[in-house]
Motif scaffolding. Sequence first.
Motif, PDB file in Angstrom:
ATOM      1  N   LEU A 180      21.250  26.677  42.184  1.00 37.96           N
ATOM      2  CA  LEU A 180      22.161  27.772  41.835  1.00 37.96           C
ATOM      3  C   LEU A 180      22.541  27.693  40.360  1.00 37.96           C
ATOM      4  O   LEU A 180      22.836  26.607  39.849  1.00 37.96           O
ATOM      5  N   TRP A 182      24.954  29.176  36.987  1.00 38.34           N
ATOM      6  CA  TRP A 182      26.306  29.683  36.744  1.00 38.34           C
ATOM      7  C   TRP A 182      26.373  31.214  36.691  1.00 38.34           C
ATOM      8  O   TRP A 182      27.311  31.800  37.253  1.00 38.34           O
ATOM      9  N   LEU A 185      26.455  32.335  40.298  1.00 38.74           N
ATOM     10  CA  LEU A 185      27.700  31.965  40.969  1.00 38.74           C
ATOM     11  C   LEU A 185      28.846  32.867  40.534  1.00 38.74           C
ATOM     12  O   LEU A 185      29.606  33.389  41.375  1.00 38.74           O
ATOM     13  N   LEU A 189      30.406  35.289  43.378  1.00 34.93           N
ATOM     14  CA  LEU A 189      31.277  34.186  43.774  1.00 34.93           C
ATOM     15  C   LEU A 189      31.750  34.305  45.214  1.00 34.93           C
ATOM     16  O   LEU A 189      31.606  33.372  46.016  1.00 34.93           O
ATOM     17  N   ILE A 192      28.944  33.911  47.833  1.00 31.10           N
ATOM     18  CA  ILE A 192      28.477  32.534  48.009  1.00 31.10           C
ATOM     19  C   ILE A 192      29.525  31.697  48.727  1.00 31.10           C
ATOM     20  O   ILE A 192      29.217  30.984  49.695  1.00 31.10           O
ATOM     21  N   LEU A 193      30.777  31.789  48.303  1.00 32.56           N
ATOM     22  CA  LEU A 193      31.825  30.989  48.932  1.00 32.56           C
ATOM     23  C   LEU A 193      32.100  31.436  50.367  1.00 32.56           C
ATOM     24  O   LEU A 193      32.596  30.652  51.174  1.00 32.56           O
ATOM     25  N   VAL A 201      31.020  23.881  46.684  1.00 29.98           N
ATOM     26  CA  VAL A 201      30.132  23.869  45.525  1.00 29.98           C
ATOM     27  C   VAL A 201      30.487  22.651  44.670  1.00 29.98           C
ATOM     28  O   VAL A 201      31.636  22.484  44.266  1.00 29.98           O
ATOM     29  N   THR A 203      29.795  20.413  41.164  1.00 32.01           N
ATOM     30  CA  THR A 203      29.304  20.657  39.817  1.00 32.01           C
ATOM     31  C   THR A 203      29.807  19.599  38.840  1.00 32.01           C
ATOM     32  O   THR A 203      30.829  18.947  39.088  1.00 32.01           O
ATOM     33  N   VAL A 210      24.431  24.903  38.403  1.00 30.53           N
ATOM     34  CA  VAL A 210      25.756  24.526  38.882  1.00 30.53           C
ATOM     35  C   VAL A 210      25.752  23.125  39.466  1.00 30.53           C
ATOM     36  O   VAL A 210      26.564  22.264  39.091  1.00 30.53           O
ATOM     37  N   VAL A 213      25.320  23.028  46.649  1.00 30.77           N
ATOM     38  CA  VAL A 213      26.136  23.897  47.502  1.00 30.77           C
ATOM     39  C   VAL A 213      26.009  23.376  48.930  1.00 30.77           C
ATOM     40  O   VAL A 213      24.922  23.431  49.519  1.00 30.77           O
ATOM     41  N   ILE A 224      21.464  31.142  50.429  1.00 24.23           N
ATOM     42  CA  ILE A 224      22.403  31.185  49.316  1.00 24.23           C
ATOM     43  C   ILE A 224      21.689  31.827  48.133  1.00 24.23           C
ATOM     44  O   ILE A 224      20.631  31.344  47.704  1.00 24.23           O
ATOM     45  N   ARG A 286      37.366  33.617  38.722  1.00 19.47           N
ATOM     46  CA  ARG A 286      36.365  33.638  37.657  1.00 19.47           C
ATOM     47  C   ARG A 286      36.975  33.211  36.327  1.00 19.47           C
ATOM     48  O   ARG A 286      36.364  32.450  35.564  1.00 19.47           O
TER      49      ARG A 286
END
Length: 407
Positions: A180, A182, A185, A189, A192-193, A201, A203, A210, A213, A224, A286
């Motif tokens: 993944l 950035w 993501l 966001l 994915i979450l 996630v 990192t 990133v 995950v 994903i 974000r």
Amino acid sequence: MRTNWAGSHVYHARGLAMPNSIEEVQSLVLRTGRLKALGSRHSFSDLADTEGFQVSLERLPRTIEVDGDVVRVPGGLRYGTLAVEMVARGLALGNLASLPHISVAGAVATGTHGSGLHNGSLATAVRAMELVTGTGELVRLSGEDLAGAVVNVGALGIVTSLDLAVEPLYDVTQVVHEGLTWPVLLDRLEDILGAAYSVSVFTLWLGEEVGQVWVKSRGEVPEIPGAHPAGEQRHMISGMAIENTTPQLGVPGPWHERLPHFRMGFLPSAGEELQSEYLVPLSRAREALVAVRGLGEAMADALYVAELRTVAADDLWLSGAYGEDALAIHFTWRRDSVRVGTLAARLEQRLLPLGARPHWGKVFGATAAELAPLYPRWSDFLELAQRFDPDGRFRNAWTERHLGLAP
């Protein structure tokens, strides 16, 4: 010499009391000037320290009572032990934290959580609780005061039991994804979450990619965006033993063997470490991620890994997710208190203006004056603390710094 589990804090308490009954807990409260409950010692500060005596509930009866969709458990019981007992009864909790080694009362009191857009913190499972107050009274809470008392940072009394919501057994499938980036993501966001029941996630904040995950599903395993499944078992910290982590690779298994990242009986995380965490309103996520990435180079030599998780909104007064869904930004640091303190201060300069609230059990520097505006029920909690502990038996240097409750 007693320390927390990671060896990063030496307790200065005069001694450790281990009562065998609730009556002994009440007696201790009445004849001891200062005292604090001591759980699994997973806090990274002086939160559970005191000038007087620490109180462990490990010797209290470990009776577990099931009543329909609620289970009553001793406050000192660890989640890993509780899970085994519940599985034997055909039951499950809706969520678990990243490690099962922590005590129920301690985890709930600090707002500890797992992950999932629709999963609240562990405290949201509490339907009632019993605690010994500063006057030695055993009080059962299930009504109006419960929302204020659940996340209590040990300032109200010694929690002896909790009633937790339960559900039937279920399986979870865990898959770790890699690759993944950035841009993907940040662009997707919430997708994915929210891709599965629980998503984490991991990192290091540096570079285009990133990291990992970790996807935990109660049904079909999702894809994903921009990532691919790892071909081997992973640990989120480079160089650590993969045997310490719960099974991955898409093999379904019982909830308590997949929802945590680490296996009971094995070393969780890095061991000798410090941790910090800030819960940011999901609507500002974000901005927060971009702000933290700006410190990536500065954090590199001090950081083992960082983790991003989501926590559903709740109505618990001192919760990091009070009133709004939150993104939890967690940092696992190398055990260097001075360096971590400096970095935490720099993070707070960037995150607190976005509404970030610190995890109560981790390392942070924000004072009561800085924190009070972030919690709409702050003054109500202080009034509750005064009512439950009028003589300040459960106060310490930590409550003075971070709550404004002087010993």
